[in-house]
Design an enzyme around this catalytic site. Structure first.
Site, PDB file in Angstrom:
ATOM      1  N   LYS A 190       4.091  -3.160 -10.389  1.00 49.64           N
ATOM      2  CA  LYS A 190       4.087  -1.954  -9.653  1.00 49.64           C
ATOM      3  C   LYS A 190       4.954  -0.881 -10.422  1.00 49.64           C
ATOM      4  O   LYS A 190       5.311  -1.092 -11.209  1.00 49.64           O
ATOM      5  CB  LYS A 190       4.414  -2.234  -8.086  1.00 49.64           C
ATOM      6  CG  LYS A 190       3.738  -3.122  -7.318  1.00 49.64           C
ATOM      7  CD  LYS A 190       2.442  -2.821  -7.020  1.00 49.64           C
ATOM      8  CE  LYS A 190       1.312  -3.589  -6.619  1.00 49.64           C
ATOM      9  NZ  LYS A 190       1.603  -4.635  -5.074  1.00 49.64           N
TER      10      LYS A 190
HETATM   11  C1  LIG Z   1       1.191  -5.239  -3.963  1.00 50.22           C
HETATM   12  C2  LIG Z   1       0.486  -4.628  -2.920  1.00 50.22           C
HETATM   13  C3  LIG Z   1       0.909  -5.109  -1.679  1.00 50.22           C
HETATM   14  C4  LIG Z   1       1.958  -5.926  -1.319  1.00 50.22           C
HETATM   15  O1  LIG Z   1       3.023  -5.810  -1.957  1.00 50.22           O
HETATM   16  P1  LIG Z   1       3.946  -7.119  -2.134  1.00 50.22           P
HETATM   17  O2  LIG Z   1       5.492  -6.501  -2.550  1.00 50.22           O
HETATM   18  O3  LIG Z   1       3.688  -7.754  -3.442  1.00 50.22           O
HETATM   19  O4  LIG Z   1       4.091  -7.659  -0.931  1.00 50.22           O
HETATM   20  C5  LIG Z   1       0.211  -4.320  -0.383  1.00 50.22           C
HETATM   21  N1  LIG Z   1      -0.808  -3.461  -0.801  1.00 50.22           N
HETATM   22  C6  LIG Z   1      -1.170  -3.042  -1.873  1.00 50.22           C
HETATM   23  C7  LIG Z   1      -2.253  -1.895  -2.170  1.00 50.22           C
HETATM   24  C8  LIG Z   1      -0.677  -3.463  -3.013  1.00 50.22           C
HETATM   25  O5  LIG Z   1      -0.891  -3.372  -4.311  1.00 50.22           O
END
Ligand SMILES: *Cc1c(COP(=O)(O)O)cnc(C)c1O
Length: 400
Positions: A190
């Site tokens: 991310k």
């Molecule tokens: C990555 C993601 C999540 C969840 O995040 P985590 O930190 O992996 O729990 C939720 N929604 C979207 C759109 C994501 O890309």
């Protein structure tokens, strides 16, 4: 074409974190401090998130899924409530509604951007609808002006799953202050990484207070606030979870955030190089970007057009992998997962644009540490799969 030698000896990932010496130092300092969790680095990280998102309040939590759960709980979603979510997202967006006893109602996406279609969202409203979760798919902010109008007309909350979009903006307003509540993830692929991590941002002080209580078991004070006050009594006022983010992770988050604007610029430069090479390509079509948005480009998604001459997406995926180029598919439409079909009776045909897109989409490598030569390798790989040996021809531009 598939028996050609690989372009790269080892796999180029589709996304990965960037960690520098300052990040390592920040983590070591946190390890040597008095607080490994519920300490001052949490507040520092939350204040920095407020600066980057324009939000009045930020609540750091243990991951992006916990952020979504915390947001839904703080909004009071419960049994009998329906919440509209786009079909094209990670399952966690819808799962958060289910955690609270609510029912996710899937709405379709716009075919060119894969962002939640406000008109289709409005069509799915019933007397039980409590709110809408928009997803800033790939890093592009959703159409918050149109969604806000729909939400206001029906008295609904508007939440943003902004897990892709930290560092983006819409009409000059930063992601994180575009909805009633926004959620972020700091998973390694991310926009910034804390290992696992997440946050909720909001302008609403009471909502932020409920979120803080929810992440700490439903208890109204934490260890440090009691120590500062010299007190030991505490009360659990509601059922919460341990969704805290440690000082070790928050220290890393602070150090990562300093680089965020630079990283978004690099992601945009990589996307611009892909756009330039692919915007008129007969086989690979980039997604549309709306005017007025600063796209954070967590993902760079192309559609592999499955018409007469184009190779199928799965063939592109497999062939690129053999050539040493990692790609991914974001996402299988959530309503088609066996769990949702079995539990909520969803089925193919519910969101045709998302379903059709799923057959064609491919996420190309994009991350701040990617070199210009990596971009050329990806474009060369794509040309090979399409039966064109572009080589290093002038058709492949140098990256910015
Ligand atoms: C990555 C993601 C999540 C969840 O995040 P985590 O930190 O992996 O729990 C939720 N929604 C979207 C759109 C994501 O890309």
């Amino acid at each position: 074409m598939d028996d050609q030698p690989p372009i790269r000896p080892s796999l180029l990932p589709y996304g990965r974190q960037s960690i520098d010496a300052a990040d390592v130092e920040a983590v070591v300092a946190a390890l040597q401090s008095a607080w490994l969790t519920t300490g001052p680095a949490v507040e520092r990280f939350e204040a920095a998130l407020c600066r980057h998102t324009g939000a009045a309040h930020a609540v750091a939590v243990s991951n992006g899924t916990a952020a979504l759960h915390t947001a839904m709980a703080a909004l009071g979603v419960g049994p009998g409530d329906e919440v509209i979510v786009p079909a094209m997202t990670f399952a966690a967006t819808a799962n958060a509604v289910v955690y609270c006893g609510g029912t996710p109602v899937f709405a379709d996406v716009e075919p060119d951007s894969l962002l939640l279609d406000p008109i289709d969202a409005a069509r799915r409203i019933t007397p039980r609808t409590r709110g809408i979760i928009a997803v800033d798919y790939a890093g592009q902010p959703a159409d918050y002006a149109a969604l806000r109008a729909v939400a206001d007309r029906h008295g609904l909350f508007l939440a943003a799953d902004a897990c892709h979009a930290l560092g983006g903006s819409l009409d000059g307003r930063p992601v994180g202050s575009l909805a009633d509540v926004s959620t972020f993830s700091f998973h390694p692929v991310k926009p910034i990484a804390t290992g696992e991590g997440g946050a909720v941002t909001t302008a609403d002080e009471q909502l932020a207070r409920r979120a803080r209580i929810f992440r700490n078991h439903g208890i109204t004070s934490d260890h440090r606030s009691r120590e500062t006050a010299g007190a030991h009594r505490y009360e659990m006022v509601s059922l919460g979870f341990n969704y805290r983010l440690s000082d070790i992770q928050c220290a890393l988050g602070c150090s990562q955030l300093e680089k965020l604007p630079r990283w978004v610029e690099r992601r945009q430069a990589i996307a611009a190089a892909y756009d330039e090479a692919l915007s008129t390509d007969p086989v690979y079509r980039p997604l549309a970007v709306r005017a007025g948005c600063r796209h954070a480009y967590h993902l760079y998604v192309v559609r592999c057009l499955a018409h007469a001459t184009g190779p199928e997406r799965d063939r592109v995926f497999a062939s690129l992998r053999r050539q040493g180029i990692g790609t991914n598919v974001h996402y299988p439409p959530v309503h088609l997962h066996p769990y949702y079909r079995a539990t909520f009776g969803t089925a193919p045909g519910l969101c045709p644009h998302a379903e059709r897109a799923y057959e064609e989409i491919l996420s190309l490598p994009i991350f701040p540490g990617m070199a210009d030569g990596d971009i050329r390798d990806v474009l060369r790989g794509l040309a090979r799969v399409a039966g064109r040996e572009a080589g290093d021809s002038a058709a492949v531009p140098a990256a910015a």
